[in-house]
Scaffold this motif. Structure first.
Motif: not given
Length: 416
Positions: A318-331
């Motif tokens: 998510t480089a360049g996206r100025d927003r927080n991310t949480t809780k990743p899950q693999w497809a």
């Protein structure tokens, strides 16, 4: 200009008021808050046919909250309550073979006591308490083969009083402060208690401490072959004086040594942010959420990252996206990752290729996607709230349309 502003405001408010009069029988009242049910923690069964979740209710007469486990069919045909004990239950999880529904609860313990692990055989019968610890189970995950669990267990408080001692009005020992971080929200005063990573064998009920010592471990995750664990820990000469969590790897057996997978000057999988590291289906990569510079504290940007287990190479998705991310899950196919993305007073469910690229919105709009679960067959459920409705569990069809499943607040909302 002021008169025009009031005229514009009136033109916006009046149609909304008329619409509310047509659809609402009465305005929200303070007493309605006791009718509200707090739905949380959706977990899918291995076949994707059921979703387990918790429902918490407040009792105005006892001034307490009670949480129970519920299950709903993902086709929307059934919704049932699983636990009814006065004590709360939390963290429902399906075993990989679907045989058990596990949870943690302090039922049967003095004054609420320490949370223990319980197993409920889905074929029938009462739930069984399978740990009897002088300590509390705060987190756990099933191994891929379902034969073991990785548990995070907090040491027992050596200074706590029993119910009998309290009845005799025995004075509690004085609180001795010898730590830099001596107090914490919710937990209160901190002593020398730590929380360690354990392995629990389901068949033998044997418990093995993998990480004894002076550190706290958090958010464990199993490798797909069940041979390794990754977890987050804050170490160094005095962990109280920094907030830099790092990822550690270790073999899932007694006597193994934890070794750093990734050590940087920023936090990886900080427990305060609630994002567990997750292995790719082939076991070659681990996705995690990385924080920003420590000087920015809670305002630091949290990005979705992937690290190669073999060589430690890290890539920001998510480089360049100025927003927080949480809780990743693999497809299930390992080609992409789902995650939660904060943006403009809302949180969406998003998806990004595992190699990086365009971020696509799976479920967005003026809503808060609080959580989600993904089954191996691709079945997807979300926990989502709207400005006019509390969080509920929804299933998502192939077009991304949410279908109500839990419906815990529907009845009382109809009259509001």
């Amino acid at each position: 200009m002021m008169k025009k502003a009031f005229t514009l405001l009136a033109s916006l408010v009046l149609p909304l008021t008329a619409l509310q009069a047509q659809t609402a029988q009465r305005p929200l009242q303070l007493s309605d808050l006791y009718r509200m049910r707090d739905v949380a923690d959706p977990q899918l069964s291995p076949d994707g046919a059921w979703v387990a979740y918790t429902v918490t209710r407040a009792d105005s007469t006892t001034d307490k909250r009670d949480a129970d486990v519920w299950m709903a069919r993902t086709d929307g045909t059934q919704n049932l309550r699983v636990t009814t004990a006065p004590a709360s239950e939390a963290k429902p999880r399906f075993s990989p073979d679907g045989k058990y529904l596990s949870f943690v609860s302090s039922r049967g313990e003095e004054d609420g006591g320490d949370a223990q692990l319980w197993l409920l055989n889905r074929a029938g019968g009462e739930a069984e308490k399978v740990t009897k610890l002088k300590g509390s189970v705060s987190d756990y995950v099933w191994s891929p083969d379902g034969q073991r669990l990785a548990l995070i267990i907090r040491d027992a408080d050596p200074d706590s009083l029993t119910a009998a001692q309290k009845a005799k009005k025995k004075t509690a020992p004085p609180i001795v402060i010898d730590r830099f971080q001596f107090k914490k929200d919710v937990d209160g005063y901190l002593n020398k208690q730590r929380q360690h990573l354990y392995i629990f064998d389901v068949a033998s009920r044997k418990l093995t401490n993998l990480t004894p010592g002076v550190y706290d471990e958090h958010l464990p995750a199993w490798s797909p072959n069940g041979q390794q664990l990754v977890f987050s820990s804050k170490r160094g000469s005095d962990p109280d004086r920094h907030d830099n969590y790092d990822l550690y790897l270790m073999d899932a057996k007694a006597g193994a040594t934890a070794r750093p997978l990734l050590t940087t000057d920023v936090a990886e999988s900080s427990p305060g942010y609630g994002s567990r590291p997750v292995w790719s289906p082939d076991g070659r990569r681990i996705a995690f959420v990385q924080g920003g510079p420590r000087e920015q504290l809670v305002y630091a940007l949290h990005q979705l990252m992937v690290v190669e287990v073999g060589n430690g190479t890290v890539k920001a998705l998510t480089a360049g996206r100025d927003r927080n991310t949480t809780k990743p899950q693999w497809a299930p196919d390992g080609k992409s990752l789902y995650f939660l993305l904060e943006d403009d007073r809302a949180t969406s469910l998003a998806r990004v290729p595992a190699a990086g690229g365009t971020i696509n919105t799976v479920l967005g709009g003026a809503r808060e996607v609080n959580d989600f679960a993904l089954a191996g067959n691709g079945k997807l459920v979300v926990l989502s709230s709207l400005p006019q409705a509390p969080a509920e569990v929804f299933g998502l069809d192939k077009k991304g349309t949410p279908k109500p499943l839990s419906q815990q607040n529907d009845a009382w909302l109809k009259g509001v």
